[in-house]
Design an enzyme around this catalytic site. Structure first.
Site, PDB file in Angstrom:
ATOM      1  N   GLY A   1      86.470 -33.616-108.047  1.00  0.00           N
ATOM      2  CA  GLY A   1      85.885 -31.940-108.702  1.00  0.00           C
ATOM      3  C   GLY A   1      86.153 -31.192-107.446  1.00  0.00           C
ATOM      4  O   GLY A   1      85.195 -30.491-107.275  1.00  0.00           O
ATOM      5  N   HIS A   2      86.552 -30.960-107.162  1.00  0.00           N
ATOM      6  CA  HIS A   2      87.739 -30.325-105.806  1.00  0.00           C
ATOM      7  C   HIS A   2      89.294 -29.786-105.303  1.00  0.00           C
ATOM      8  O   HIS A   2      90.311 -30.444-105.092  1.00  0.00           O
ATOM      9  CB  HIS A   2      87.497 -30.595-104.190  1.00  0.00           C
ATOM     10  CG  HIS A   2      87.171 -29.794-103.391  1.00  0.00           C
ATOM     11  ND1 HIS A   2      88.551 -29.224-102.717  1.00  0.00           N
ATOM     12  CD2 HIS A   2      86.389 -29.035-102.734  1.00  0.00           C
ATOM     13  CE1 HIS A   2      88.191 -28.275-101.273  1.00  0.00           C
ATOM     14  NE2 HIS A   2      86.525 -28.027-101.478  1.00  0.00           N
ATOM     15  N   PHE A   3      89.358 -29.113-106.580  1.00  0.00           N
ATOM     16  CA  PHE A   3      88.698 -28.762-107.703  1.00  0.00           C
ATOM     17  C   PHE A   3      89.828 -28.778-108.778  1.00  0.00           C
ATOM     18  O   PHE A   3      90.864 -29.122-109.197  1.00  0.00           O
ATOM     19  CB  PHE A   3      89.199 -26.983-107.824  1.00  0.00           C
ATOM     20  CG  PHE A   3      88.830 -26.640-106.555  1.00  0.00           C
ATOM     21  CD1 PHE A   3      86.562 -26.296-106.201  1.00  0.00           C
ATOM     22  CD2 PHE A   3      89.155 -26.049-105.309  1.00  0.00           C
ATOM     23  CE1 PHE A   3      86.246 -26.028-104.995  1.00  0.00           C
ATOM     24  CE2 PHE A   3      88.350 -25.648-104.368  1.00  0.00           C
ATOM     25  CZ  PHE A   3      86.993 -25.664-104.018  1.00  0.00           C
TER      26      PHE A   3
ATOM     27  N   VAL B   1      92.874 -28.984-104.272  1.00  0.00           N
ATOM     28  CA  VAL B   1      92.854 -28.936-103.067  1.00  0.00           C
ATOM     29  C   VAL B   1      91.456 -29.835-101.996  1.00  0.00           C
ATOM     30  O   VAL B   1      90.365 -29.988-102.484  1.00  0.00           O
ATOM     31  CB  VAL B   1      91.932 -27.429-102.404  1.00  0.00           C
ATOM     32  CG1 VAL B   1      92.158 -27.118-100.649  1.00  0.00           C
ATOM     33  CG2 VAL B   1      93.257 -26.281-103.311  1.00  0.00           C
TER      34      VAL B   1
END
Length: 142
Positions: free
Chosen positions: A48-50, A55
């Site tokens: 989810g990041h990203f 990252v």
């Protein structure tokens, strides 16, 4: 003194997916430590990041530094078997992205101790380039 993952797990209580120190290369109990986090695409947070540009979250970089600081403190005879708690962060500066394939070099120096509380100056680098630097406040509990 160097530590592998088994020795690290004997000192701090963190476990997958939240154990963020893979090895410790240098350790002076109560004074300083140097360790590493191998950042792979398999890290849970990259989902989810990203999704399109993975990252490592800056707060997790700081958490990795805090875990290394806990290893340095809890290696002291008087703190063995205890838990180190995060007390705060000062002067945090993020300098570069940390992405899959990076090896995050973690360094912390304990600069002040007053009883079970203190401050560590910390820096994380990738290939010699600063990723994050900060001061970490901590307290050792029971």
């Amino acid at each position: 003194m160097a530590l592998g993952i088994k020795e690290i797990q004997e000192i701090i209580p963190h476990r997958y997916p939240f154990l963020l120190v893979d090895k410790v290369e240098e350790l002076e109990p109560g004074k300083r430590a140097v360790g590493y986090k191998n950042v792979t695409m398999n890290e849970y947070f990259f989902q989810g990041h990203f999704p399109e540009e993975p990252v490592m979250p800056g707060v997790l970089q700081i958490e990795a530094l805090a875990q290394l600081g806990a290893i340095a403190l809890l290696s002291m005879d008087e703190f063995k078997g205890k838990i180190a708690y995060f007390g705060g962060i000062n002067k945090a500066k993020f300098r570069r992205k940390v992405v899959p394939g990076d090896v995050l070099k973690l360094e912390i120096e304990i600069v002040k101790m007053k009883g079970p509380a203190g401050i560590g100056k910390a820096i994380a680098t990738v290939d010699g380039e600063k990723a994050v630097e900060c001061e970490i406040m901590f307290a050792v509990g029971k």
